[in-house]
Design an enzyme around this catalytic site. Structure first.
Site, PDB file in Angstrom:
ATOM      1  CB  ILE A 128      -8.993  -1.372  -4.847  1.00 58.06           C
ATOM      2  CG1 ILE A 128      -9.600  -1.506  -3.449  1.00 58.06           C
ATOM      3  CG2 ILE A 128      -9.445  -0.076  -5.518  1.00 58.06           C
ATOM      4  CD1 ILE A 128     -11.108  -1.639  -3.405  1.00 58.06           C
TER       5      ILE A 128
ATOM      6  CG  ASP B   4      -1.305   0.793   4.969  1.00 57.73           C
ATOM      7  OD1 ASP B   4      -1.397  -0.110   5.816  1.00 57.73           O
ATOM      8  OD2 ASP B   4      -0.224   1.266   4.584  1.00 57.73           O
TER       9      ASP B   4
ATOM     10  CG  ASP C 231       0.786   5.671   7.173  1.00 66.35           C
ATOM     11  OD1 ASP C 231       1.492   6.683   6.979  1.00 66.35           O
ATOM     12  OD2 ASP C 231       1.114   4.553   6.767  1.00 66.35           O
TER      13      ASP C 231
HETATM   14  N1  LIG Z   1      -7.292  -4.086  -1.468  1.00 66.98           N
HETATM   15  C1  LIG Z   1      -6.330  -3.824  -2.336  1.00 66.98           C
HETATM   16  N2  LIG Z   1      -6.555  -3.875  -3.666  1.00 66.98           N
HETATM   17  C2  LIG Z   1      -5.564  -3.607  -4.551  1.00 66.98           C
HETATM   18  N3  LIG Z   1      -4.306  -3.272  -4.202  1.00 66.98           N
HETATM   19  C3  LIG Z   1      -4.010  -3.215  -2.884  1.00 66.98           C
HETATM   20  C4  LIG Z   1      -5.001  -3.467  -1.889  1.00 66.98           C
HETATM   21  N4  LIG Z   1      -4.421  -3.333  -0.682  1.00 66.98           N
HETATM   22  C5  LIG Z   1      -3.146  -2.998  -0.903  1.00 66.98           C
HETATM   23  N5  LIG Z   1      -2.878  -2.923  -2.225  1.00 66.98           N
HETATM   24  C6  LIG Z   1      -1.576  -2.593  -2.846  1.00 66.98           C
HETATM   25  O1  LIG Z   1      -0.529  -2.990  -1.983  1.00 66.98           O
HETATM   26  C7  LIG Z   1       0.210  -1.859  -1.542  1.00 66.98           C
HETATM   27  C8  LIG Z   1       0.589  -2.020  -0.076  1.00 66.98           C
HETATM   28  O2  LIG Z   1      -0.574  -2.100   0.715  1.00 66.98           O
HETATM   29  P1  LIG Z   1      -0.667  -1.348   2.111  1.00 66.98           P
HETATM   30  O3  LIG Z   1      -0.460   0.107   1.917  1.00 66.98           O
HETATM   31  O4  LIG Z   1      -1.937  -1.782   2.749  1.00 66.98           O
HETATM   32  O5  LIG Z   1       0.560  -2.018   2.884  1.00 66.98           O
HETATM   33  P2  LIG Z   1       1.748  -1.345   3.693  1.00 66.98           P
HETATM   34  O6  LIG Z   1       1.431  -1.534   5.103  1.00 66.98           O
HETATM   35  O7  LIG Z   1       1.979   0.052   3.203  1.00 66.98           O
HETATM   36  O8  LIG Z   1       2.988  -2.200   3.390  1.00 66.98           O
HETATM   37  P3  LIG Z   1       4.479  -1.726   3.750  1.00 66.98           P
HETATM   38  O9  LIG Z   1       4.384  -0.634   4.788  1.00 66.98           O
HETATM   39  O10 LIG Z   1       5.117  -2.949   4.243  1.00 66.98           O
HETATM   40  O11 LIG Z   1       5.034  -1.228   2.431  1.00 66.98           O
HETATM   41  C9  LIG Z   1      -0.673  -0.660  -1.826  1.00 66.98           C
HETATM   42  O12 LIG Z   1       0.073   0.483  -2.109  1.00 66.98           O
HETATM   43  C10 LIG Z   1      -1.447  -1.108  -3.052  1.00 66.98           C
HETATM   44  O13 LIG Z   1      -0.681  -0.878  -4.220  1.00 66.98           O
HETATM   45 MG   LIG Z   2       0.777   1.568   2.638  1.00 71.52          MG
END
Ligand SMILES: Nc1ncnc2c1ncn2[C@@H]1O[C@H](COP(=O)(O)OP(=O)(O)OP(=O)(O)O)[C@@H](O)[C@H]1O
Ligand SMILES: [Mg+2]
Length: 255
Positions: free
Chosen positions: A149, A209, A191
């Protein structure tokens, strides 16, 4: 025979290690790219799902997200969970009670792999229901591939980090997406907050997420939904007057 297999695996690991060499900005290199993860990535490299792995988009406590190209040059996001760093007790809360994942292995790896599979299945359901989420591409072990994204290789910022131009419109779009998630995909995000909503081109919200999302029949679903609604209310209150009950109603009203 076994020796031969091991030597083959070693070669694969070496090859993959070379491919991820360019990734220098990750935190704990060895923790993220352990041998088992390298083998999993090798599988994706071999089938063309990953061609080049670029830098880290975000290094987190439990997962790191990388930008990559597939063999056709499409930008994808690669989410790699760290098997050593995860909070298993917390994960269990969201896996047990979801009938889709009965009979999983309750050891470290079993829990993580189920967690990743759950995120994939949830994204798939949400995407099929027309919710704005990254389209899931594939999963294997502790690695999940999904649509990236962002715009021109730059990832879309979190809602938390932008000055919202039209807050009423953004909140309304988020509610509409959550309504589809709840009514059509039968899921509760569990979440949702300004950290797990990305805003593309300053105007289009994407929910991300999804590992902890549960089906509505999960015993904790009602509490998780209330928490999501409270988070949205709290966040948007800084822009305008928002009523929690109103958001709740609009999310749960299934036509
Ligand atoms: N599909 C995607 N495209 C672009 N950016 C992404 C995408 N998925 C995740 N991100 C980026 O990565 C970050 C972390 O992803 P996500 O929220 O899925 O993981 P998380 O489980 O919160 O990780 P943690 O809890 O270990 O910090 C997001 O805030 C975003 O900035
Ligand atoms: Mg997250």
């Amino acid at each position: 025979m076994i020796e031969k297999e091991i030597s083959k695996i070693d070669k694969k690991i070496d090859r993959m290690r070379k491919r991820v060499k360019g990734v220098e900005d990750y935190k704990v290199a060895n923790e993220v790219f352990d041998n088992s993860t390298l083998l999993t990535l090798y599988h994706f490299a071999k089938n063309g799902s990953i061609d080049t792995l670029h830098g880290v988009i975000k290094a987190g406590k439990e997962a790191n997200v990388f930008l990559a190209d597939d063999k056709n040059g499409r930008k994808i996001a690669v989410k790699i969970y760290m098997v050593t760093a995860s909070d298993f007790r917390n994960m269990l809360k969201y896996i047990e009670g979801d009938r889709r994942f009965r009979g999983f292995h309750k050891n470290r790896r079993g829990i993580i792999y189920t967690w990743v599979k759950k995120e994939f299945k949830n994204l798939e359901r949400a995407h099929d229901a027309g919710v704005m989420v990254p389209e899931p591409i594939a999963f294997r072990n502790n690695v999940l591939l999904m649509d990236f994204i962002g715009t021109n290789g730059k990832n879309a910022p979190m809602l938390k980090n932008i000055e919202v131009q039209e807050p009423e419109k953004i909140l309304s779009d988020i509610i509409e997406n959550y309504n589809k998630l709840y009514c059509r995909a039968n899921l509760v995000h569990s979440d949702l907050s300004e950290y797990n909503i990305l805003i593309k081109d300053n105007s289009i919200p994407y929910l991300i997420d999804f590992s902890q999302a549960v089906i509505r029949e999960h015993p904790g679903a009602a509490d998780f939904l209330n928490r999501d609604v409270k988070n949205l209310t709290r966040y948007f209150k800084k822009y305008f007057d928002v009523a929690e009950e109103e958001i709740y109603k609009r999310i749960t009203l299934c036509g």
